[in-house]
Design a protein around this motif. Structure first.
Motif, PDB file in Angstrom:
ATOM      1  N   GLY A  44       0.801  -1.218   0.000  1.00  0.00           N
ATOM      2  CA  GLY A  44       0.000   0.000   0.000  1.00  0.00           C
ATOM      3  C   GLY A  44       0.836   1.271   0.000  1.00  0.00           C
ATOM      4  N   CYS A  45       2.125   1.150  -0.252  1.00  0.00           N
ATOM      5  CA  CYS A  45       3.024   2.303  -0.167  1.00  0.00           C
ATOM      6  C   CYS A  45       2.997   3.120  -1.464  1.00  0.00           C
ATOM      7  N   PRO A  46       2.878   4.449  -1.350  1.00  0.00           N
ATOM      8  CA  PRO A  46       2.831   5.283  -2.548  1.00  0.00           C
ATOM      9  C   PRO A  46       4.174   5.404  -3.270  1.00  0.00           C
ATOM     10  N   VAL A  47       5.272   5.076  -2.614  1.00  0.00           N
ATOM     11  CA  VAL A  47       6.589   5.203  -3.251  1.00  0.00           C
ATOM     12  C   VAL A  47       7.272   3.840  -3.395  1.00  0.00           C
ATOM     13  N   ARG A  48       6.491   2.791  -3.455  1.00  0.00           N
ATOM     14  CA  ARG A  48       7.036   1.437  -3.525  1.00  0.00           C
ATOM     15  C   ARG A  48       7.980   1.251  -4.710  1.00  0.00           C
ATOM     16  N   MET A  49       7.582   1.710  -5.878  1.00  0.00           N
ATOM     17  CA  MET A  49       8.406   1.497  -7.060  1.00  0.00           C
ATOM     18  C   MET A  49       9.708   2.291  -6.979  1.00  0.00           C
ATOM     19  N   ARG A  50       9.671   3.485  -6.437  1.00  0.00           N
ATOM     20  CA  ARG A  50      10.895   4.287  -6.268  1.00  0.00           C
ATOM     21  C   ARG A  50      11.842   3.578  -5.307  1.00  0.00           C
ATOM     22  N   CYS A  51      11.305   3.019  -4.251  1.00  0.00           N
ATOM     23  CA  CYS A  51      12.085   2.270  -3.267  1.00  0.00           C
ATOM     24  C   CYS A  51      12.737   1.051  -3.925  1.00  0.00           C
ATOM     25  N   LEU A  52      11.963   0.328  -4.709  1.00  0.00           N
ATOM     26  CA  LEU A  52      12.483  -0.862  -5.377  1.00  0.00           C
ATOM     27  C   LEU A  52      13.558  -0.489  -6.387  1.00  0.00           C
ATOM     28  N   GLU A  53      13.317   0.549  -7.167  1.00  0.00           N
ATOM     29  CA  GLU A  53      14.310   0.978  -8.154  1.00  0.00           C
ATOM     30  C   GLU A  53      15.629   1.337  -7.484  1.00  0.00           C
ATOM     31  N   GLU A  54      15.563   2.045  -6.375  1.00  0.00           N
ATOM     32  CA  GLU A  54      16.783   2.423  -5.668  1.00  0.00           C
ATOM     33  C   GLU A  54      17.498   1.197  -5.109  1.00  0.00           C
ATOM     34  N   ALA A  55      16.749   0.255  -4.560  1.00  0.00           N
ATOM     35  CA  ALA A  55      17.361  -0.963  -4.027  1.00  0.00           C
ATOM     36  C   ALA A  55      18.041  -1.755  -5.143  1.00  0.00           C
ATOM     37  N   LEU A  56      17.434  -1.781  -6.319  1.00  0.00           N
ATOM     38  CA  LEU A  56      18.037  -2.481  -7.455  1.00  0.00           C
ATOM     39  C   LEU A  56      19.307  -1.772  -7.914  1.00  0.00           C
ATOM     40  N   GLN A  57      19.273  -0.454  -7.942  1.00  0.00           N
ATOM     41  CA  GLN A  57      20.453   0.311  -8.351  1.00  0.00           C
ATOM     42  C   GLN A  57      21.600   0.139  -7.362  1.00  0.00           C
ATOM     43  N   ARG A  58      21.283   0.112  -6.062  1.00  0.00           N
ATOM     44  CA  ARG A  58      22.312  -0.032  -5.022  1.00  0.00           C
ATOM     45  C   ARG A  58      22.735  -1.481  -4.834  1.00  0.00           C
ATOM     46  N   ASN A  59      21.987  -2.411  -5.429  1.00  0.00           N
ATOM     47  CA  ASN A  59      22.244  -3.836  -5.272  1.00  0.00           C
ATOM     48  C   ASN A  59      22.195  -4.240  -3.795  1.00  0.00           C
ATOM     49  N   ASP A  60      21.156  -3.751  -3.093  1.00  0.00           N
ATOM     50  CA  ASP A  60      20.979  -4.081  -1.679  1.00  0.00           C
ATOM     51  C   ASP A  60      20.830  -5.581  -1.501  1.00  0.00           C
ATOM     52  N   LYS A  61      21.549  -6.130  -0.567  1.00  0.00           N
ATOM     53  CA  LYS A  61      21.531  -7.570  -0.333  1.00  0.00           C
ATOM     54  C   LYS A  61      20.762  -7.972   0.924  1.00  0.00           C
ATOM     55  N   PHE A  62      20.204  -6.996   1.635  1.00  0.00           N
ATOM     56  CA  PHE A  62      19.507  -7.292   2.884  1.00  0.00           C
ATOM     57  C   PHE A  62      18.178  -6.541   2.940  1.00  0.00           C
ATOM     58  N   GLY A  63      17.221  -7.122   3.619  1.00  0.00           N
ATOM     59  CA  GLY A  63      15.972  -6.443   3.924  1.00  0.00           C
ATOM     60  C   GLY A  63      14.936  -6.473   2.825  1.00  0.00           C
ATOM     61  N   ILE A  64      13.759  -5.990   3.189  1.00  0.00           N
ATOM     62  CA  ILE A  64      12.640  -5.854   2.257  1.00  0.00           C
ATOM     63  C   ILE A  64      12.680  -4.424   1.719  1.00  0.00           C
ATOM     64  N   TRP A  65      12.790  -4.291   0.429  1.00  0.00           N
ATOM     65  CA  TRP A  65      12.782  -2.985  -0.241  1.00  0.00           C
ATOM     66  C   TRP A  65      11.791  -3.061  -1.388  1.00  0.00           C
ATOM     67  N   GLY A  66      10.877  -2.129  -1.446  1.00  0.00           N
ATOM     68  CA  GLY A  66       9.907  -2.116  -2.532  1.00  0.00           C
ATOM     69  C   GLY A  66       9.038  -3.355  -2.568  1.00  0.00           C
ATOM     70  N   GLY A  67       8.873  -4.010  -1.429  1.00  0.00           N
ATOM     71  CA  GLY A  67       8.016  -5.187  -1.359  1.00  0.00           C
ATOM     72  C   GLY A  67       8.695  -6.488  -1.751  1.00  0.00           C
ATOM     73  N   LEU A  68      10.017  -6.462  -1.986  1.00  0.00           N
ATOM     74  CA  LEU A  68      10.729  -7.675  -2.382  1.00  0.00           C
ATOM     75  C   LEU A  68      11.878  -7.968  -1.428  1.00  0.00           C
ATOM     76  N   ASN A  69      12.101  -9.253  -1.182  1.00  0.00           N
ATOM     77  CA  ASN A  69      13.241  -9.657  -0.358  1.00  0.00           C
ATOM     78  C   ASN A  69      14.475  -9.766  -1.255  1.00  0.00           C
ATOM     79  N   PRO A  70      15.660 -10.013  -0.703  1.00  0.00           N
ATOM     80  CA  PRO A  70      16.873 -10.052  -1.528  1.00  0.00           C
ATOM     81  C   PRO A  70      16.826 -11.062  -2.672  1.00  0.00           C
TER      82      PRO A  70
END
Length: 149
Positions: A44-70
């Motif tokens: 239900g987050c209004p910025v979910r896609m922005r969060c996911l895009e940033e996590a993909l760009q940073r190659n985050d390996k931990f946590g839930i970002w944009g509704g997805l796990n690593p």
């Protein structure tokens, strides 16, 4: 919106960090429950896609970002690399709640009760509904009979 302005609009901004990041020594059943709750917030987050895009760009390996796990983000990252289109990630889709799943074959959002338990499909992206599963099994039996004949 500047690079970090989206953080102030996030549905998770006032929630405990441990909801989105695993505590040390977390067992799988606890992880599944925690991730389901976190993903419900992200749904239900209004910025979910922005969060996911940033996590993909940073190659985050931990946590839930944009509704997805690593693991799910690795899958999305590979898909984006194969197709060269981040739009696959940002495509608007109907919201799926914790009690619902999306069938990987028919793409319908259905009650989770209409799916068999699949221990291999931890990301929820590869689960087929019972109807599609039965259709696939019928087709496999037909193919086996034709191969024998």
């Amino acid at each position: 919106m500047t690079d970090l302005d989206w953080h102030h609009q996030a549905a998770c901004k006032n929630l405990p960090v441990l909801l989105f990041f695993p505590p040390e020594g977390e067992r799988q059943p606890d992880r599944d429950r925690r991730e389901a709750k976190a993903k419900a917030v992200c749904g239900g987050c209004p910025v979910r896609m922005r969060c996911l895009e940033e996590a993909l760009q940073r190659n985050d390996k931990f946590g839930i970002w944009g509704g997805l796990n690593p693991e799910e983000r690795v899958s999305v990252r590979r898909r984006v690399q194969r197709t060269g289109a981040l739009s696959l990630v940002a495509r608007p889709r109907p919201r799926v709640t914790v009690s619902e799943k999306r069938c990987c074959r028919c793409q319908e959002v259905l009650s989770a009760e209409l799916f068999y338990a699949d221990n291999r499909a931890t990301d929820g992206l590869t689960s087929a509904c019972k109807g599609c599963q039965h259709a696939r099994e019928r087709q496999e039996r037909r193919d086996a009979r034709e191969a024998v004949a």
